[in-house]
Scaffold this motif. Structure first.
Motif, PDB file in Angstrom:
ATOM      1  N   THR A 125       0.843  -1.196   0.000  1.00  0.00           N
ATOM      2  CA  THR A 125       0.000   0.000   0.000  1.00  0.00           C
ATOM      3  C   THR A 125       0.878   1.246   0.000  1.00  0.00           C
ATOM      4  N   ILE A 126       0.248   2.379  -0.279  1.00  0.00           N
ATOM      5  CA  ILE A 126       0.965   3.656  -0.285  1.00  0.00           C
ATOM      6  C   ILE A 126       1.587   3.870   1.087  1.00  0.00           C
ATOM      7  N   TYR A 127       0.776   3.633   2.129  1.00  0.00           N
ATOM      8  CA  TYR A 127       1.248   3.833   3.488  1.00  0.00           C
ATOM      9  C   TYR A 127       2.471   2.966   3.764  1.00  0.00           C
ATOM     10  N   GLU A 128       2.368   1.670   3.417  1.00  0.00           N
ATOM     11  CA  GLU A 128       3.464   0.739   3.709  1.00  0.00           C
ATOM     12  C   GLU A 128       4.721   1.099   2.929  1.00  0.00           C
ATOM     13  N   ASN A 129       4.547   1.635   1.735  1.00  0.00           N
ATOM     14  CA  ASN A 129       5.699   2.043   0.950  1.00  0.00           C
ATOM     15  C   ASN A 129       6.517   3.087   1.691  1.00  0.00           C
ATOM     16  N   GLY A 133      10.913   2.225   5.259  1.00  0.00           N
ATOM     17  CA  GLY A 133      12.239   2.594   5.774  1.00  0.00           C
ATOM     18  C   GLY A 133      12.229   2.739   7.290  1.00  0.00           C
ATOM     19  N   PRO A 134      11.376   3.604   7.818  1.00  0.00           N
ATOM     20  CA  PRO A 134      11.308   3.748   9.274  1.00  0.00           C
ATOM     21  C   PRO A 134      11.080   2.419   9.983  1.00  0.00           C
ATOM     22  N   ARG A 135      10.291   1.562   9.379  1.00  0.00           N
ATOM     23  CA  ARG A 135      10.020   0.258   9.994  1.00  0.00           C
ATOM     24  C   ARG A 135      11.291  -0.582  10.105  1.00  0.00           C
ATOM     25  N   ILE A 136      11.999  -0.765   8.974  1.00  0.00           N
ATOM     26  CA  ILE A 136      13.150  -1.668   9.052  1.00  0.00           C
ATOM     27  C   ILE A 136      14.256  -1.066   9.907  1.00  0.00           C
ATOM     28  N   HIS A 137      14.339   0.281   9.954  1.00  0.00           N
ATOM     29  CA  HIS A 137      15.401   0.865  10.747  1.00  0.00           C
ATOM     30  C   HIS A 137      14.962   1.124  12.169  1.00  0.00           C
ATOM     31  N   GLY A 138      13.690   0.830  12.467  1.00  0.00           N
ATOM     32  CA  GLY A 138      13.200   0.976  13.836  1.00  0.00           C
ATOM     33  C   GLY A 138      13.152   2.415  14.279  1.00  0.00           C
ATOM     34  N   LEU A 139      12.677   3.320  13.407  1.00  0.00           N
ATOM     35  CA  LEU A 139      12.690   4.739  13.733  1.00  0.00           C
ATOM     36  C   LEU A 139      11.435   5.191  14.458  1.00  0.00           C
ATOM     37  N   PRO A 170      -2.784   0.099  -3.232  1.00  0.00           N
ATOM     38  CA  PRO A 170      -1.431  -0.259  -3.633  1.00  0.00           C
ATOM     39  C   PRO A 170      -0.709   0.918  -4.284  1.00  0.00           C
ATOM     40  N   GLY A 171       0.580   0.995  -4.012  1.00  0.00           N
ATOM     41  CA  GLY A 171       1.371   2.084  -4.562  1.00  0.00           C
ATOM     42  C   GLY A 171       1.392   2.057  -6.075  1.00  0.00           C
ATOM     43  N   THR A 172       1.215   0.865  -6.635  1.00  0.00           N
ATOM     44  CA  THR A 172       1.278   0.744  -8.088  1.00  0.00           C
ATOM     45  C   THR A 172       0.038   1.300  -8.761  1.00  0.00           C
ATOM     46  N   SER A 173      -0.993   1.650  -7.964  1.00  0.00           N
ATOM     47  CA  SER A 173      -2.220   2.159  -8.583  1.00  0.00           C
ATOM     48  C   SER A 173      -2.095   3.648  -8.925  1.00  0.00           C
ATOM     49  N   LEU A 174      -1.019   4.280  -8.478  1.00  0.00           N
ATOM     50  CA  LEU A 174      -0.866   5.712  -8.756  1.00  0.00           C
ATOM     51  C   LEU A 174      -0.350   5.932 -10.176  1.00  0.00           C
ATOM     52  N   SER A 175      -0.475   7.195 -10.641  1.00  0.00           N
ATOM     53  CA  SER A 175       0.062   7.522 -11.965  1.00  0.00           C
ATOM     54  C   SER A 175       1.590   7.576 -11.876  1.00  0.00           C
ATOM     55  N   GLY A 176       2.250   7.645 -13.033  1.00  0.00           N
ATOM     56  CA  GLY A 176       3.712   7.595 -13.054  1.00  0.00           C
ATOM     57  C   GLY A 176       4.346   8.696 -12.218  1.00  0.00           C
ATOM     58  N   GLY A 177       3.844   9.938 -12.400  1.00  0.00           N
ATOM     59  CA  GLY A 177       4.418  11.059 -11.669  1.00  0.00           C
ATOM     60  C   GLY A 177       4.176  10.902 -10.174  1.00  0.00           C
ATOM     61  N   GLN A 178       2.975  10.463  -9.830  1.00  0.00           N
ATOM     62  CA  GLN A 178       2.662  10.251  -8.417  1.00  0.00           C
ATOM     63  C   GLN A 178       3.556   9.170  -7.826  1.00  0.00           C
ATOM     64  N   GLN A 179       3.747   8.091  -8.633  1.00  0.00           N
ATOM     65  CA  GLN A 179       4.603   7.005  -8.154  1.00  0.00           C
ATOM     66  C   GLN A 179       6.002   7.526  -7.855  1.00  0.00           C
ATOM     67  N   ILE A 188      12.682   9.988   1.678  1.00  0.00           N
ATOM     68  CA  ILE A 188      12.926  10.988   2.724  1.00  0.00           C
ATOM     69  C   ILE A 188      12.316  10.579   4.051  1.00  0.00           C
ATOM     70  N   ALA A 189      11.583   9.476   4.080  1.00  0.00           N
ATOM     71  CA  ALA A 189      10.966   9.049   5.333  1.00  0.00           C
ATOM     72  C   ALA A 189      12.007   8.665   6.372  1.00  0.00           C
ATOM     73  N   VAL A 190      13.208   8.234   5.943  1.00  0.00           N
ATOM     74  CA  VAL A 190      14.240   7.903   6.914  1.00  0.00           C
ATOM     75  C   VAL A 190      15.164   9.094   7.156  1.00  0.00           C
ATOM     76  N   ASN A 191      14.764  10.239   6.601  1.00  0.00           N
ATOM     77  CA  ASN A 191      15.506  11.471   6.794  1.00  0.00           C
ATOM     78  C   ASN A 191      16.978  11.334   6.399  1.00  0.00           C
ATOM     79  N   PRO A 192      17.246  11.017   5.153  1.00  0.00           N
ATOM     80  CA  PRO A 192      18.638  10.828   4.742  1.00  0.00           C
ATOM     81  C   PRO A 192      19.338  12.183   4.656  1.00  0.00           C
ATOM     82  N   GLU A 193      20.669  12.146   4.592  1.00  0.00           N
ATOM     83  CA  GLU A 193      21.399  13.396   4.447  1.00  0.00           C
ATOM     84  C   GLU A 193      21.569  13.743   2.975  1.00  0.00           C
ATOM     85  N   VAL A 194      21.718  12.683   2.179  1.00  0.00           N
ATOM     86  CA  VAL A 194      21.930  12.888   0.752  1.00  0.00           C
ATOM     87  C   VAL A 194      20.851  12.099   0.009  1.00  0.00           C
TER      88      VAL A 194
END
Lengths: 277, 563, 578
Positions: A125-129, A133-139, A170-179, A188-194
């Protein structure tokens, strides 16, 4: 302090310490020295040294096969996933060696996010997408924090208003630009530096492209962005710094305006005026 | 047979001649300018050869397939006509015999009793009452019925013998006796009679007995045989020569030999792909046809076959009494099949899946180059070898282990050992199918996960496996279908007792085991016992077909998503 | 350190846990592969070890005198007369010459039980081929019975011989021998056997106890009855054993105890009772001059630990076989019969030749039907077929046909080929047809894949220079696709080679003692094939068939390896990547 709070704090710390709004006095974020990449016997990149400033957009341009994507992929060690790829030379992020044996690519990639040419949302799903990152890194300690991260990320990616009521689709249901914006939100959900972007708009129509370019410009405030692009117009529009690659070498690097108005190298000149490419 | 071989050889020579003549004729027609021809000269040759050889060879093949049975039918029909007086006398004797009418009355009475007992048994079963007494009395009735029928056939044999001696002691008499004997025989005995007669007349194999009637029958076959042999040979030659001369006249400069030849070739290719359809049709029709005969033999109690809890076809003594004792309940077989399949899947799915994941995501190419062929070897080992392994190595090991752990009733032939070994057999099946679907997951998804900082196992578990799930489900369905249809391992290692149990240490039986038992047993083909194998096979076929179609659908969807 | 410490802390905190999960996951994968390899090793290893015993066999060579009155009953030396001779009688006479003191009917039956009478038929063939042998003495070599062979290989009986140096007097009267020693030489054996019996009595007592205990607990009257009867039987056994173990009584040896033989030269006595002192014993004479009596000092114990009740070879037969071996008449050699003989009821004479020929004939039919038709169908579907419902139906149908259980093809053969067309049962012709139908989908599918792999540019090029569709396919596409088609076909045929179930349905499971004719008429001879032969042998009762089954499996596996090696060779040689 929970990881979530650390996450928030981390974001603010960075703004204070790294961002120098005064023109021309950027702090160096990524510095490479003599980076060479081989695929098997074939050399794809020879001896690239470059210093990339923090909180700017740097674009890599050059003809196909010039090694710009290869270089981009070495910054977060994505070349590790290719069996016969060998990387040598030094890549420093904030002075830390990326290719060091002690550096865990998992941690590195949490710091250096990446967006690919073709939008590749997970079959979730969009949410799970975004939450992945935060989930696997335990943020996030609990669901509320995770919800908050997802919302913030989607807002930053400018997608929240469009998907707020259908996060469970599902995330795949979005249009290309939205995807593609979803994938950026995911990064950016894991707040990367780069954030590395490998031709992020090449699969999109002009309207979606414009939207992404706007987003890139907004992101510059908080993140260091490096973009590989084929479109010189795009490089001129979104980036402050531009590097021109040719045949696996860095030919010229400097502020975007200079590169486009007054290139020093003949090859750069030929390329931007469309003599080859 | 000899003559057919010579004719076939002659036809081959004629075909070659046809090719040469065709080519020559093309040159002649072109009158020295071959470029005027519509097609290359050799096409004319091929076309003429085709018309020379093929129809005649088809005729010859038809004769080879049907000649024997045609000769048998015609010769025996002739003899039966000559036996008409004997048959008439036999029928009148039967009608007049006091013993027979007494026996027939008794049988009618018994059948009526059995009908009553059966309906009471049904009632008792429905009400959940005591059924043992009814079953016992029904069994007694069956035995008595059998005895009476035995007596009837004895009386019939006696009468037949007395009739047969009335025929004169010469050739005509022998022929009549042969026709009479053949007329009275059951289908199985008829086959034996024909085989023996042919053996005596043509020296095909060895005759199991020798009598004047058999010799007469063989002699009666001989003229028919000669006639067919020579006429088919003659006809084939005539067709070949006719085709040759007629087609030769068609050859002109504008004759489109290549197009015609290609038309024939593509039709032949189409016919070849039609064989697949014919095979399916043959399977469905033969299974359906024999199953219907089986269901008719058990009074159309299909629900009892599908839902009955007791399977003991051995009780059935004769076709018309079977089923009525309710011994054809196939649930224990379905349960046994399911149990063994479950055990097999418990082995094959985890091992196969993890092996596939390791090979496609972790292993170096050197390791893959060694491990993959090893898995393929497991797939190539014949199932009978697995059966032997289960019977002599795994079975005893499991029994000893179970006894050691305190389970005293352990047996060598258990669902566990059969299932375990079947699981081993299916590992490569699961792993190679899973490997395919895992590789079909686009690399960009993995890259996405890695770029988020996922470890390899996280990428596999969170992204690759969910994406490949439909494909993996399809692979597992195919594996289940294969496990259900697997025969030799269970025949050798699972036992034959139709136990309705969920204990994998007991011996169970499966659909395929029972099909083998029923068909390889020395029952005559017409009995319900043998026919029930076809009903079981019909269930098996439907089940695997369903699983297969479902699996192909799922996999198809999966592929569409990523292509 | 980094200025981003807080975030990296969060990531680092979970990192060890995630790495452990990673390692676990990888370990599962490795375990799975290790398991698969282990299974394969076990499979091949167990078959290899089991098969070893079948590759050698003990053979007996006897000087056989072909008396004229025995082998040529009419006396005219004609073939018909020679064929009526009783060659087994000649063999029996030769064997009796080796043991002239063996007389009784039972003893002779035991003697003649160490080989099977069928061997005489080979002697007959020898004599018919060379009538000059009549009246002469020839050295005839033949395999001894499977039970004797297994005994000599040490597979079925555990035994030991102990040489003694003590004075022992042996008195023989008829069949009974009385033994008397000066010391209690027999005591250690008697004591050990007593211990064995006492243990057995204890076990029975415990079993009786257990049965009684569970009888008290159960509520089902039927079950209780059964359990109580069981307890009673066990108690009776205990009583019997205790009776025999009574102190001071003579110790009696029965068929459920190890056999104890005393051997002095060629005199061999089986002890039946030992006095409590261990100095005297009585026994049954297994082999001796009837009148011989006397005292010896050098003799030996021959203890056969496997009780007579649990083995298939009698004490006396073991004596015969051992003595023949000592005389150099028995030798262990390569078992060529395994490859030169067809099936037999006697394990020592059974071979795979019939099944091997049957397999070859069957595969010839399968190859000639499945490959051309399969390739033809593939060409049609891939190159000619219009994309319409009929072709789609055919395609779906072929995919499903590939997954139909093989046994169903057998039933198809039974119902259509045998019952409707009247083709002869149990023949390679029929088996080949059934296997061809079964293999067809595999051949079609792999051939289509090979055709698909040929790039369209080749077709376009051919069509572009004016070739017709058929010419393009047959002149250009087919030669390029051929190696791939062959490889796929061979893999499908290898499957057919190992197939058993459908052949059981069409009667190829019948016992066929004669190898089919290795020629044109062989196609309609009743025969069997290798996998079915393996099945038949594996279900046989004789233990000696176990090793032969394993050996037959090895032969089949070698065949399959050859088949696949051809496929791999073709793939390597002609593989082409586009």
């Amino acid at each position: 302090m929970t990881a979530y709070e650390k996450l928030q704090a981390g974001a603010s710390v960075r703004q204070e310490t790294l961002y120098h709004p005064v023109e021309g006095s950027y702090t160096t974020k990524v510095a490479t020295k003599n980076v060479t990449v081989h695929y098997g016997d074939k050399s794809a990149l020879n001896g690239v040294s470059i210093e990339i400033p923090a909180c700017t957009v740097t674009s890599f341009i050059g003809p196909s096969g010039c090694g710009k994507s290869t270089f981009l992929r070495s910054i977060n060690r994505m070349n590790d996933t290719i069996d016969n790829a060998r990387v040598s030379g030094s890549i420093l992020i904030d002075g830390e060696e990326v290719n060091d044996r002690n550096v865990d690519p998992v941690v590195l990639r949490a710091r250096v996010g990446m967006v690919f040419q073709k939008p590749n949302p997970f079959p979730k799903t969009i949410y799970e997408n975004v939450a992945y990152g935060p989930r696997i890194h335990g943020l996030a300690a609990d669901k509320d924090q995770l919800d908050a991260i997802v919302e913030t990320s989607l807002r930053k990616a400018g997608l929240w208003d469009e998907v707020a009521d259908r996060l469970d689709q599902p995330g795949t249901s979005l249009s290309g630009g939205q995807q593609q914006r979803l994938v950026i939100a995911r990064a950016i959900a894991v707040n990367p530096e780069v954030i590395l972007m490998d031709e992020p708009c090449s699969a999109l129509d002009p309207i979606a492209t414009a939207r992404i370019e706007e987003l890139i410009d907004e992101l510059r405030e908080n993140y260091t962005l490096i973009i590989v692009t084929h479109s010189m117009a795009q490089a001129a529009r979104v980036s402050q710094m531009t590097a021109f690659f040719h045949l696996g070498s860095l030919v010229e690097y400097g502020p975007t305006e200079e590169i486009f108005t007054n290139p020093r190298d003949q090859r750069t000149q030929d390329y931007i005026t469309g003599r080859f490419g | 047979m000899q003559i057919s071989v010579y004719v076939a050889l002659a036809l081959l020579v004629l075909t070659a001649i046809g090719y040469l003549v065709g080519r020559r004729q093309a040159f002649v027609a072109a009158a020295g300018r071959p470029s005027e021809l519509h097609s290359l000269p050799s096409y004319y040759g091929y076309y003429l050869a085709l018309w020379t050889g093929v129809p005649a060879l088809i005729l010859l093949a038809l004769y080879g397939l049907t000649g024997t049975s045609l000769v048998n039918t015609l010769a025996m029909g002739e003899l039966e006509r000559e036996a008409a007086p004997l048959i008439r006398a036999y029928d009148t004797q039967l009608a007049q015999d006091p013993d027979l009418s007494r026996l027939n009355d008794a049988i009618a009475q018994l059948e009526a009793d059995a009908q009553v007992a059966r309906s009471e048994l049904d009632k008792a079963r429905r009400d959940g009452g005591e059924v043992a007494a009814y079953q016992r009395s029904l069994g007694d009735l069956t035995v008595e019925l059998n005895r009476l029928q035995g007596e009837i056939s004895q009386v019939q044999d006696r009468i037949a013998a007395s009739i047969a001696v009335r025929a004169p002691d010469n050739l005509a008499g022998d022929r009549a006796r042969a026709g009479f004997e053949y007329w009275r025989a059951t289908p199985d005995r008829r086959d034996l009679f024909l085989t023996d007669a042919r053996a005596l007349a043509f020296g095909e194999g060895f005759a199991s007995r020798n009598s004047s009637a058999l010799i007469a029958a063989g002699d009666a076959m001989r003229p028919w045989d000669e006639m067919f042999r020579w006429s088919s040979a003659g006809l084939a030659m005539a067709m070949a020569l006719g085709g040759l001369t007629w087609m030769r006249r068609q050859i002109t400069v504008t004759f489109r030999a290549r197009n015609r030849l290609e038309g024939v070739v593509s039709f032949a290719l189409f016919a070849m792909s039609g064989i697949a359809i014919l095979t399916t049709l043959g399977i469905v029709l033969s299974l359906l046809f024999e199953s219907i005969r089986f269901f008719a033999a058990i009074d159309w109690r299909i629900h009892e076959f599908l839902f009955g809890l007791q399977w003991s076809p051995q009780i059935a003594i004769r076709a018309d009494q079977v089923g009525q004792t309710g011994a054809f309940g196939a649930v224990p077989l379905f349960a046994g099949t399911a149990l063994i399949t479950l055990v097999a899947m418990c082995v094959a799915v985890p091992v196969g899946l993890f092996a596939a994941i390791y090979l496609s995501e972790y292993a170096s190419s050197r390791f893959r180059a060694i491990a993959k062929p090893v898995l393929e070897i497991l797939a190539g080992v014949p199932t009978v070898v697995y059966g032997f392994f289960a019977l002599l190595t795994v079975g005893p090991f499991i029994r000893d282990a179970a006894v050691l752990l305190g389970y005293e009733d352990a047996v060598t032939q258990s669902a566990l050992s059969a299932g375990l070994v079947m699981g081993i057999m299916i590992i490569p099946f699961v792993s190679s199918l899973s490997d395919d679907v895992i590789n079909a997951v686009p690399q960009s998804l993995r890259d996405g996960a890695y770029a988020m900082g996922a470890t390899k196992s996280e990428a596999v578990r969170h992204v690759v496996l969910p994406a490949a799930l439909p494909g993996i489900v399809g692979a597992i369905l195919l594996a289940v279908s294969r496990a259900i249809g697997e025969t030799m391992i269970v025949v050798m290692a699972a036992g034959q007792g139709a136990n309705l149990t969920a204990n994998p240490l007991e011996s169970v039986t499966t659909i395929t085991v029972q099909i083998v038992m029923l068909i390889t047993g020395d029952q005559e083909f017409e009995s319900a016992k043998t026919l029930s194998a076809f009903a079981l096979a019909l269930v098996l076929f439907a089940l695997t077909l369903f699983l297969n179609i479902a699996a192909l659908r799922v996999v198809e969807r999966f592929r569409e998503r990523y292509e | 350190m980094s200025k981003l410490a807080p975030i990296r802390d969060a990531v680092m905190e979970r990192l060890p846990q995630r790495h452990r999960a990673e390692q676990r996951f990888q370990a599962y994968g490795l375990t799975a592969i290790t398991l698969a390899v282990l299974f394969l090793t076990l499979l091949v290893g167990s078959i290899l070890t089991q098969s070893l015993a079948a590759f050698t066999a003990h053979r007996l060579t006897l000087p056989v005198t072909l008396e004229r009155e025995l082998v040529d009953p009419r006396g005219d030396g004609s073939e018909a007369s020679l064929r009526r001779g009783s060659y087994n009688a000649a063999l029996q006479a030769a064997l009796r010459d080796q043991f002239p003191t063996v007389h009784g009917v039972g003893e002779l039956r035991e003697l003649f039980g160490i080989y099977s009478a069928i061997n005489a038929s080979r002697l007959l063939t020898d004599v018919v081929n060379n009538p000059d042998l009549v009246g002469q003495s020839v050295d005839f070599e033949f395999p001894i019975s499977d039970d004797a062979d297994r005994y000599l290989k040490g597979a079925s009986v555990s035994e030991r011989q102990i040489d003694m140096n003590a004075s022992l007097s042996i008195e023989i009267a008829g069949n009974v021998a009385r033994l008397e020693a000066q010391e209690a030489v027999l005591a250690p054996f008697a004591d050990r056997l007593r211990q064995v019996m006492a243990d057995r009595a204890n076990r029975y007592a415990a079993a009786a106890e257990a049965a009684l205990a569970s009888a008290r607990q159960t509520i089902d009257p039927d079950e209780r009855e059964i359990l109580e009867a069981e307890a009673q039987r066990a108690q009776m056994r205990v009583q019997q054993l205790n009776e025999r173990l009574r102190p001071g009584a003579d110790f009696l040896l029965g068929p459920r105890e190890p056999s104890l033989l005393v051997r002095a030269g060629d005199t061999i006595v089986r002890l039946t009772s030992i006095t409590s002192g261990g100095r005297e014993a009585t026994g049954e004479v297994l082999l001796a001059d009837q009148a011989w009596s006397g005292s010896v000092t050098r003799w030996s114990f021959w203890e056969i630990e496997t009780p007579a009740a649990t083995r298939l070879i009698t004490d006396r037969q073991m004596v015969f076989v051992r003595l023949l071996e000592e005389r150099g008449l028995v030798r262990n050699a390569f078992n060529a019969l395994l490859f030169t003989n067809a099936d037999s009821r006697e394990p020592e004479l059974a071979g795979v030749r019939g099944a091997l020929i049957g397999t070859i004939l069957t595969m010839v039919i399968t190859i000639f039907l499945a490959v051309p038709v399969g390739v033809g169908a593939a060409i049609y579907l891939e190159e000619f077929a219009p994309r319409n419902r009929l072709t789609r139906l055919i395609e779906v149908n072929i995919n499903n046909l590939a997954a139909v259980p093989s046994i169903v093809f057998g039933l198809l053969g039974l119902a259509v080929f045998i019952n409707a067309f009247g083709l002869p049962r149990s023949t390679p012709l029929l088996g080949g047809m059934v296997l061809a139908l079964m293999t067809l989908p595999t051949v079609i599918i792999s051939s289509r894949a090979a055709l698909k792999a040929v790039p369209p540019s080749i077709r376009e090029a051919a069509l572009g220079v004016g070739a017709s569709r058929t010419q393009a396919v047959f002149h250009h596409v087919l030669p390029l696709a051929m190696p791939g088609m062959l490889t796929g076909s061979i893999i499908g045929l290898a499957q057919a080679l190992g197939e058993t179930a459908p052949l059981l349905m069409i009667g190829m499971v019948a016992f066929v003692a004669d190898a089919p004719n290795f020629g044109f008429t062989g196609f309609t001879d009743p025969s069997t094939v290798m996998p079915v032969q393996i099945f038949i042998w594996s279900t046989s009762a004789e233990r000696a068939f176990e090793a032969r089954t394993a050996a037959a499996i090895l032969v089949l596996l070698v065949l399959m390896v050859l088949f696949n090696a051809v496929a791999i060779y073709l793939r390597r040689k002609y593989e082409r990547r586009w």
